[in-house]
Design an enzyme around this catalytic site. Structure first.
Site, mmCIF file in Angstrom:
data_model
loop_
_atom_site.group_PDB
_atom_site.id
_atom_site.type_symbol
_atom_site.label_atom_id
_atom_site.label_comp_id
_atom_site.label_asym_id
_atom_site.label_seq_id
_atom_site.Cartn_x
_atom_site.Cartn_y
_atom_site.Cartn_z
ATOM 1 N N CYS A 1 -6.085 73.831 -51.322
ATOM 2 C CA CYS A 1 -5.842 72.393 -51.468
ATOM 3 C C CYS A 1 -5.955 71.955 -52.926
ATOM 4 O O CYS A 1 -5.160 71.147 -53.396
ATOM 5 C CB CYS A 1 -6.800 71.617 -50.587
ATOM 6 S SG CYS A 1 -6.483 71.889 -48.824
ATOM 7 N N GLU B 1 -5.604 67.584 -46.748
ATOM 8 C CA GLU B 1 -5.067 67.270 -48.074
ATOM 9 C C GLU B 1 -3.611 67.674 -48.202
ATOM 10 O O GLU B 1 -2.775 66.908 -48.698
ATOM 11 C CB GLU B 1 -5.863 67.984 -49.169
ATOM 12 C CG GLU B 1 -7.340 67.693 -49.185
ATOM 13 C CD GLU B 1 -8.154 68.722 -48.411
ATOM 14 O OE1 GLU B 1 -7.826 69.021 -47.235
ATOM 15 O OE2 GLU B 1 -9.135 69.229 -48.978
ATOM 16 N N CYS C 1 -10.688 72.943 -50.767
ATOM 17 C CA CYS C 1 -10.758 74.396 -50.940
ATOM 18 C C CYS C 1 -9.804 74.818 -52.063
ATOM 19 O O CYS C 1 -9.115 73.981 -52.652
ATOM 20 C CB CYS C 1 -10.378 75.087 -49.631
ATOM 21 S SG CYS C 1 -8.625 74.907 -49.182
#
Length: 148
Positions: free
Chosen positions: A87, A56, A84
Site C-alpha cells: 500500500c 488503501e 503495509c
C-alpha cells in the site's frame, strides 16, 4: 479518521458488510484538495479472493477511476491502520502528498513501524505522514476483530 473508521465497520456504502465475509476491518478514505470525499475502500481480500484488495489500494483505484487520472497529487489519504509495503508503494506511485493513519502496525507497517517506505530519501516522492490519529479507536476496532 472518523469517516475511515465508519467505512471499516460498515463498508463503503454505509450499510452492513457483506454477510459471511470476515475481513480485517480497515477503512480508507481519499479526499480531494477541496476536502470532498472522492473514494473509500474497506479490505475486500476475503470477499474478492484478491490479495491486493487492501482498503488503501481500493480507495486509490476508485479515486483514480473517478478523476480519470492516476496522479492523485492533490489528494489526502486517511486510513485506520498504518499501510503495509504494498500500500505504501501504491501511495507513493500515485503521488499522494498527505497520508493520515490511525493505528500503528508493528508487524507489517511500512510508514514508520517496520519500514518507512513513504519517507525513504531514495524515492522521488515523499508524502507528509501523520500517524496515530484516533489511534485508540482504530486499535480497539482491530483488537475486537482479532479477539473474535
Amino acid at each position: 479518521m472518523r469517516r475511515a473508521l465508519q467505512v471499516a465497520v460498515t463498508g463503503p456504502d454505509g450499510g452492513p458488510p457483506d454477510e459471511g465475509v470476515d475481513d480485517v476491518p480497515v477503512g480508507a478514505v481519499l479526499y480531494g484538495p477541496d476536502g470532498v470525499e472522492l473514494a473509500v475502500g474497506r479490505n475486500e481480500r476475503e470477499l474478492t479472493g484478491d490479495p491486493t484488495a487492501h482498503a488503501e489500494v481500493l480507495a486509490l483505484r476508485r479515486a483514480a477511476r473517478r478523476l480519470g487520472r492516476w496522479r492523485l497529487d492533490d489528494c489526502t489519504l486517511v486510513v485506520t491502520l498504518e499501510p503495509c509495503t504494498m500500500c505504501a508503494g501504491a501511495i507513493a506511485l500515485a503521488r499522494v502528498p498527505t497520508v493520515v493513519f490511525g493505528a500503528w502496525e508493528p508487524k507489517t507497517g511500512a510508514v514508520g513501524s517496520l519500514w518507512d517506505v513513504l519517507r525513504d530519501r531514495r524515492l522521488p516522492h515523499r508524502p507528509e505522514v501523520y500517524g496515530g490519529v484516533l489511534e485508540a479507536e482504530s486499535a480497539a476496532l482491530l483488537r475486537a476483530f482479532f479477539r473474535e
